[in-house]
Write a protein that holds these residues in place. Structure first.
Motif, PDB file in Angstrom:
ATOM      1  N   GLY A   1       0.813  -1.211   0.000  1.00 14.62           N
ATOM      2  CA  GLY A   1       0.000   0.000   0.000  1.00 14.62           C
ATOM      3  C   GLY A   1       0.849   1.264   0.000  1.00 14.62           C
TER       4      GLY A   1
ATOM      5  N   LEU B   1       1.170   4.214  -2.936  1.00 13.40           N
ATOM      6  CA  LEU B   1       0.997   5.629  -2.619  1.00 13.40           C
ATOM      7  C   LEU B   1       2.195   6.439  -3.094  1.00 13.40           C
ATOM      8  CD1 LEU B   1      -0.931   7.615  -1.160  1.00 13.40           C
ATOM      9  CD2 LEU B   1       0.426   7.238   0.913  1.00 13.40           C
TER      10      LEU B   1
ATOM     11  N   THR C   1      -2.457   4.443  -6.522  1.00  9.69           N
ATOM     12  CA  THR C   1      -3.551   3.995  -5.647  1.00  9.69           C
ATOM     13  C   THR C   1      -4.852   3.791  -6.402  1.00  9.69           C
ATOM     14  OG1 THR C   1      -3.928   6.325  -5.088  1.00  9.69           O
ATOM     15  CG2 THR C   1      -2.588   5.009  -3.569  1.00  9.69           C
TER      16      THR C   1
END
Length: 458
Positions: A74, A78, A83
């Protein structure tokens, strides 16, 4: 193994397609898999291991848009502003294992330089094939070692009157030679006997007015170049020197067969007498441009020589024209550099006094690359002190090694800001001055702790 149970569960997921260039036995189906965003490298490795049906977890490296995963999935999405992507392609490849210590070679003083022979030496007594390396030492001696024998060097060469700063192998017509340069401002060419029991001084080269810092032999081994603390770069004719040495050997053998004792004695006296005028050879050319110590130089193909200096400049010289055709200003003094290979042939890796390693693209102008990272591929805070040497791993597109005055040796992947692995079990106890690969899996490091250490890296 249940994928949902890998690391901590996460309600947020992303679809991932795994891709690899590894052999078929390590390839998984390229179908999308829903994975939690909090997975990191180790959790992803468990998934690949499970899909491959392996009994023990195998740790892999993962790349997203050619950048190594060093955080959670994740966080990486980013960082790369991905995303919003529903499906991402994640490449995986083998990770380097921890270096395996293979021993050390003891010296009597600081070991300033090491150079491995990149081929097998044939016709050596009691051995059809063997690997050797040569070292230069602050005790003024040059030593030739058999990698398989750590007890003592095969030959100790005495000739310099001060520390030896650079050594290089050279070969001509099945004969082996060593070039050595030192703080006595001299470069000496030595012929090494096939049985590694004898050596002879072939020629002495003088032209620098300060310490010799680096020697590089041309790809066709007809010439060599040298650099000095005085800022000069000189080019020397190696081919003609060796040819003349062979002519003298033939003349000597012919003269010895003559029955005239008076002529024979006179001829032997002339050949065996060490005369400075007959053994010193002037350079055939000079490359001008650097204002301070030239720390490193390397030939590329036959037409170009690359140089680095404490004047903060990398330069590429056209040998025929005798001028610099490319120049790169850097933020700090450069101690060493390495030229990329294969698909990375346009890249240059430089090592600096500010403990950094910087990667440059030769195809981009110097002015563009000064804009702090826009065209410069990477700037890595690699060590805690000066970085005196770097070396590209043979047969690898991405890996290179570095050493530091912080006593450490690290292995890097071209695409990562963190080391892939580092030597921990066979560490030096003083600053490491030079490194060189014997082959793609064996790395030698020379240090001020009076040792050359050897490690296996797979």
């Amino acid at each position: 193994m249940n994928i949902e149970e890998t690391e901590n569960s996460s309600s947020e997921t992303v679809q991932v397609i795994f891709k690899t260039k590894l052999p078929p036995k390590y390839q998984v189906p390229e179908t999308p898999i829903d994975l939690p965003l909090n997975l990191s490298r180790f959790g992803l490795s468990e998934i690949i291991t499970h899909l491959l049906g392996l009994e023990e977890t195998k740790i892999f490296e993962f790349l997203l848009q050619n950048e190594f995963l060093r955080s959670s999935l994740g966080e990486m999405l980013l960082k790369l502003e991905l995303t919003g992507e529903k499906i991402i392609e994640l490449e995986y490849t083998n990770s380097l294992s921890a270096p395996e210590p293979l021993g050390q070679y003891n010296h009597d003083d600081w070991v300033s330089s090491v150079h491995c022979i990149k081929r097998k030496m044939i016709n050596i007594k009691n051995s059809k094939e063997a690997n050797f390396f040569v070292t230069g030492c602050y005790d003024s001696f040059v030593r030739i070692w058999d990698i398989a024998d750590q007890s003592a060097p095969k030959i100790v060469i005495k000739g310099h009157s001060n520390a030896v700063k650079s050594v290089k192998w050279a070969k001509k017509d099945c004969n082996e030679y060593v070039l050595s340069g030192g703080m006595d401002q001299r470069i000496i060419l030595w012929k090494i006997d096939h049985n590694l029991k004898m050596y002879s001084l072939v020629k002495e080269f003088q032209g620098h007015v300060s310490s010799i810092e680096s020697i590089s032999v041309s790809p066709n081994e007809k010439y060599f170049s040298s650099s000095s603390y005085d800022g000069s770069v000189l080019i020397w004719d190696l081919d003609s020197v060796i040819a003349k040495e062979k002519e003298k050997e033939i003349e000597k053998e012919t003269e010895i067969t003559k029955e005239d004792n008076e002529k024979k004695t006179k001829r032997k006296r002339v050949l065996n007498k060490f005369e400075t005028e007959s053994t010193i050879l002037p350079p055939r050319g000079q490359l001008k441009g650097h204002k301070q110590k030239v720390t490193c130089l390397k030939w590329k193909e036959q037409e170009f020589i690359y140089t680095s200096s404490t004047d903060h400049c990398l330069r590429k010289f056209d040998i025929e024209k005798g001028i610099a055709v490319w120049e790169q200003r850097t933020p700090n003094s450069i101690l060493s550099f390495e030229l990329g290979e294969n698909s990375k042939k346009n890249y240059i890796i430089s090592a600096h006094t500010d403990s950094a390693i910087r990667i440059w693209d030769e195809r981009v102008s110097s002015k563009e690359q000064e804009n702090d990272g826009l065209s410069r591929l990477s700037s890595i805070k690699a060590h805690k002190n000066w970085v005196p040497s770097i070396s590209w791993r043979p047969k690898s597109q991405f890996h290179f090694a570095s050493c530091g005055y912080d006593n450490s040796v690290k292995i890097w992947d071209f695409r990562s800001q963190t080391p892939s692995t580092m030597i921990t079990k066979n560490k030096h106890t003083d600053k490491v001055l030079m490194i060189d690969w014997n082959d793609s899996n064996t790395l030698l490091s020379a240090s001020a702790d009076k040792k050359v250490k050897i490690n296996k890296i797979i």
